[in-house]
Motif scaffolding. Structure first.
Motif, PDB file in Angstrom:
ATOM      1  N   VAL A  35     -14.838  37.641  18.337  1.00  0.00           N
ATOM      2  CA  VAL A  35     -16.124  38.169  18.224  1.00  0.00           C
ATOM      3  C   VAL A  35     -16.145  39.611  17.505  1.00  0.00           C
ATOM      4  O   VAL A  35     -16.914  40.006  16.983  1.00  0.00           O
ATOM      5  N   THR A  36     -14.884  40.175  17.914  1.00  0.00           N
ATOM      6  CA  THR A  36     -14.804  41.899  17.772  1.00  0.00           C
ATOM      7  C   THR A  36     -14.868  42.085  16.046  1.00  0.00           C
ATOM      8  O   THR A  36     -15.796  43.147  15.807  1.00  0.00           O
ATOM      9  N   PRO A  37     -14.296  41.261  15.116  1.00  0.00           N
ATOM     10  CA  PRO A  37     -14.617  41.698  13.722  1.00  0.00           C
ATOM     11  C   PRO A  37     -16.043  41.272  13.403  1.00  0.00           C
ATOM     12  O   PRO A  37     -16.298  41.783  12.175  1.00  0.00           O
ATOM     13  N   LEU A  38     -16.925  40.588  14.140  1.00  0.00           N
ATOM     14  CA  LEU A  38     -18.169  40.024  13.679  1.00  0.00           C
ATOM     15  C   LEU A  38     -19.226  40.969  13.921  1.00  0.00           C
ATOM     16  O   LEU A  38     -20.054  40.850  13.383  1.00  0.00           O
ATOM     17  N   VAL A  39     -18.971  41.876  14.732  1.00  0.00           N
ATOM     18  CA  VAL A  39     -20.392  42.655  15.454  1.00  0.00           C
ATOM     19  C   VAL A  39     -19.910  44.229  14.782  1.00  0.00           C
ATOM     20  O   VAL A  39     -18.744  44.676  14.527  1.00  0.00           O
ATOM     21  N   ASP A  40     -21.009  44.821  14.965  1.00  0.00           N
ATOM     22  CA  ASP A  40     -21.082  46.173  14.701  1.00  0.00           C
ATOM     23  C   ASP A  40     -20.859  47.234  15.925  1.00  0.00           C
ATOM     24  O   ASP A  40     -20.420  48.446  15.459  1.00  0.00           O
ATOM     25  N   HIS A  41     -20.860  46.699  16.724  1.00  0.00           N
ATOM     26  CA  HIS A  41     -20.670  47.321  18.146  1.00  0.00           C
ATOM     27  C   HIS A  41     -19.623  46.800  19.221  1.00  0.00           C
ATOM     28  O   HIS A  41     -20.216  46.122  20.270  1.00  0.00           O
ATOM     29  N   GLU A  86     -28.310  43.940  18.919  1.00  0.00           N
ATOM     30  CA  GLU A  86     -28.393  44.080  17.375  1.00  0.00           C
ATOM     31  C   GLU A  86     -27.321  43.084  16.766  1.00  0.00           C
ATOM     32  O   GLU A  86     -27.488  42.537  15.712  1.00  0.00           O
ATOM     33  N   ASP A  87     -26.272  42.631  17.625  1.00  0.00           N
ATOM     34  CA  ASP A  87     -25.169  41.890  17.350  1.00  0.00           C
ATOM     35  C   ASP A  87     -25.377  40.387  17.434  1.00  0.00           C
ATOM     36  O   ASP A  87     -24.491  39.467  17.088  1.00  0.00           O
ATOM     37  N   VAL A  88     -26.376  40.110  18.324  1.00  0.00           N
ATOM     38  CA  VAL A  88     -26.724  38.527  18.996  1.00  0.00           C
ATOM     39  C   VAL A  88     -26.858  37.818  17.628  1.00  0.00           C
ATOM     40  O   VAL A  88     -26.092  36.654  17.575  1.00  0.00           O
ATOM     41  N   GLY A  89     -27.466  38.268  16.519  1.00  0.00           N
ATOM     42  CA  GLY A  89     -27.739  37.203  15.443  1.00  0.00           C
ATOM     43  C   GLY A  89     -26.325  36.847  14.680  1.00  0.00           C
ATOM     44  O   GLY A  89     -26.275  36.026  14.209  1.00  0.00           O
ATOM     45  N   LYS A  90     -25.615  38.224  14.548  1.00  0.00           N
ATOM     46  CA  LYS A  90     -24.383  37.991  13.657  1.00  0.00           C
ATOM     47  C   LYS A  90     -23.435  37.062  14.736  1.00  0.00           C
ATOM     48  O   LYS A  90     -22.624  36.272  13.903  1.00  0.00           O
ATOM     49  N   VAL A  91     -23.393  36.971  15.969  1.00  0.00           N
ATOM     50  CA  VAL A  91     -22.618  36.119  16.606  1.00  0.00           C
ATOM     51  C   VAL A  91     -23.093  34.609  16.527  1.00  0.00           C
ATOM     52  O   VAL A  91     -22.095  33.513  16.598  1.00  0.00           O
ATOM     53  N   ILE A  92     -24.427  34.424  16.622  1.00  0.00           N
ATOM     54  CA  ILE A  92     -24.811  33.250  16.895  1.00  0.00           C
ATOM     55  C   ILE A  92     -24.853  32.556  15.375  1.00  0.00           C
ATOM     56  O   ILE A  92     -24.664  31.613  14.906  1.00  0.00           O
ATOM     57  N   GLY A  93     -25.255  33.325  14.282  1.00  0.00           N
ATOM     58  CA  GLY A  93     -25.044  32.950  12.873  1.00  0.00           C
ATOM     59  C   GLY A  93     -26.467  31.965  12.552  1.00  0.00           C
ATOM     60  O   GLY A  93     -27.107  31.690  13.144  1.00  0.00           O
ATOM     61  N   LYS A 122      -8.320  25.158  25.322  1.00  0.00           N
ATOM     62  CA  LYS A 122      -8.371  25.127  26.897  1.00  0.00           C
ATOM     63  C   LYS A 122      -6.851  24.662  27.300  1.00  0.00           C
ATOM     64  O   LYS A 122      -6.206  23.967  26.799  1.00  0.00           O
ATOM     65  N   THR A 123      -6.495  25.449  28.672  1.00  0.00           N
ATOM     66  CA  THR A 123      -5.313  24.951  29.248  1.00  0.00           C
ATOM     67  C   THR A 123      -5.254  23.963  30.339  1.00  0.00           C
ATOM     68  O   THR A 123      -4.338  23.317  30.490  1.00  0.00           O
ATOM     69  N   ASP A 124      -6.475  23.947  30.988  1.00  0.00           N
ATOM     70  CA  ASP A 124      -6.670  23.036  31.830  1.00  0.00           C
ATOM     71  C   ASP A 124      -7.411  21.907  31.873  1.00  0.00           C
ATOM     72  O   ASP A 124      -8.861  21.885  31.366  1.00  0.00           O
ATOM     73  N   ALA A 125      -7.002  20.670  31.781  1.00  0.00           N
ATOM     74  CA  ALA A 125      -7.230  19.448  31.494  1.00  0.00           C
ATOM     75  C   ALA A 125      -8.315  18.887  32.200  1.00  0.00           C
ATOM     76  O   ALA A 125      -9.344  18.159  31.983  1.00  0.00           O
ATOM     77  N   THR A 126      -8.356  19.490  33.258  1.00  0.00           N
ATOM     78  CA  THR A 126      -9.261  18.790  34.675  1.00  0.00           C
ATOM     79  C   THR A 126     -10.841  19.608  34.680  1.00  0.00           C
ATOM     80  O   THR A 126     -11.719  19.034  35.354  1.00  0.00           O
ATOM     81  N   LYS A 127     -10.889  20.779  33.919  1.00  0.00           N
ATOM     82  CA  LYS A 127     -12.088  21.232  33.954  1.00  0.00           C
ATOM     83  C   LYS A 127     -12.653  21.484  32.571  1.00  0.00           C
ATOM     84  O   LYS A 127     -11.809  21.664  31.321  1.00  0.00           O
ATOM     85  N   ARG A 128     -13.842  21.254  32.548  1.00  0.00           N
ATOM     86  CA  ARG A 128     -14.764  21.537  31.398  1.00  0.00           C
ATOM     87  C   ARG A 128     -14.907  23.033  31.049  1.00  0.00           C
ATOM     88  O   ARG A 128     -15.099  23.707  32.026  1.00  0.00           O
ATOM     89  N   ILE A 129     -15.020  23.528  29.628  1.00  0.00           N
ATOM     90  CA  ILE A 129     -15.346  24.948  29.375  1.00  0.00           C
ATOM     91  C   ILE A 129     -16.521  25.035  28.844  1.00  0.00           C
ATOM     92  O   ILE A 129     -16.665  24.255  27.937  1.00  0.00           O
ATOM     93  N   TYR A 130     -17.247  25.838  29.118  1.00  0.00           N
ATOM     94  CA  TYR A 130     -18.339  26.410  28.588  1.00  0.00           C
ATOM     95  C   TYR A 130     -18.437  27.777  27.878  1.00  0.00           C
ATOM     96  O   TYR A 130     -18.089  28.526  28.728  1.00  0.00           O
ATOM     97  N   LEU A 131     -19.328  28.008  26.829  1.00  0.00           N
ATOM     98  CA  LEU A 131     -19.321  29.233  26.379  1.00  0.00           C
ATOM     99  C   LEU A 131     -20.712  29.722  26.222  1.00  0.00           C
ATOM    100  O   LEU A 131     -21.401  29.062  25.453  1.00  0.00           O
ATOM    101  N   ASP A 132     -21.270  30.702  27.101  1.00  0.00           N
ATOM    102  CA  ASP A 132     -22.838  31.107  26.952  1.00  0.00           C
ATOM    103  C   ASP A 132     -23.063  32.278  26.303  1.00  0.00           C
ATOM    104  O   ASP A 132     -22.129  33.408  26.584  1.00  0.00           O
ATOM    105  N   ILE A 133     -23.663  32.404  25.148  1.00  0.00           N
ATOM    106  CA  ILE A 133     -23.682  33.588  24.309  1.00  0.00           C
ATOM    107  C   ILE A 133     -25.150  34.364  24.712  1.00  0.00           C
ATOM    108  O   ILE A 133     -26.058  33.755  24.714  1.00  0.00           O
ATOM    109  N   MET A 134     -25.188  35.414  25.133  1.00  0.00           N
ATOM    110  CA  MET A 134     -26.202  36.244  25.579  1.00  0.00           C
ATOM    111  C   MET A 134     -26.499  37.493  24.587  1.00  0.00           C
ATOM    112  O   MET A 134     -25.599  38.298  24.300  1.00  0.00           O
TER     113      MET A 134
END
Length: 75
Positions: free
Chosen positions: A9-15, A39-46, A63-75
């Protein structure tokens, strides 16, 4: 995983100093909450969510743990 999300995410945002990744781990899932500057939310969502989908794809593939699901929530 937290460092991976920040490095994507770092290269995508201005802050880059406002990037915050928090982790909530439960029995069957791990939820990563990504918060960026307002101001950067739109850049991260695209356009039509394409960048967010690509970020999620990379995170899910790393993901390294095969037993757990991973979710990414963008705010």
């Amino acid at each position: 995983m937290k460092a991976l999300i920040e490095s994507i995410v770092t290269p995508l945002v201005d802050h880059p100093e406002d990037i915050v990744v928090t982790v909530n781990e439960e029995d069957t899932k791990i939820v990563y909450h990504l918060a960026v500057h307002q101001e950067d939310v739109g850049k991260v969502i695209g356009k039509n969510g394409r960048i967010a989908k690509a970020i999620r794809t990379v995170v899910y593939a790393a993901k390294t743990d095969a037993t757990k699901r991973i979710y990414l929530d963008i705010m």
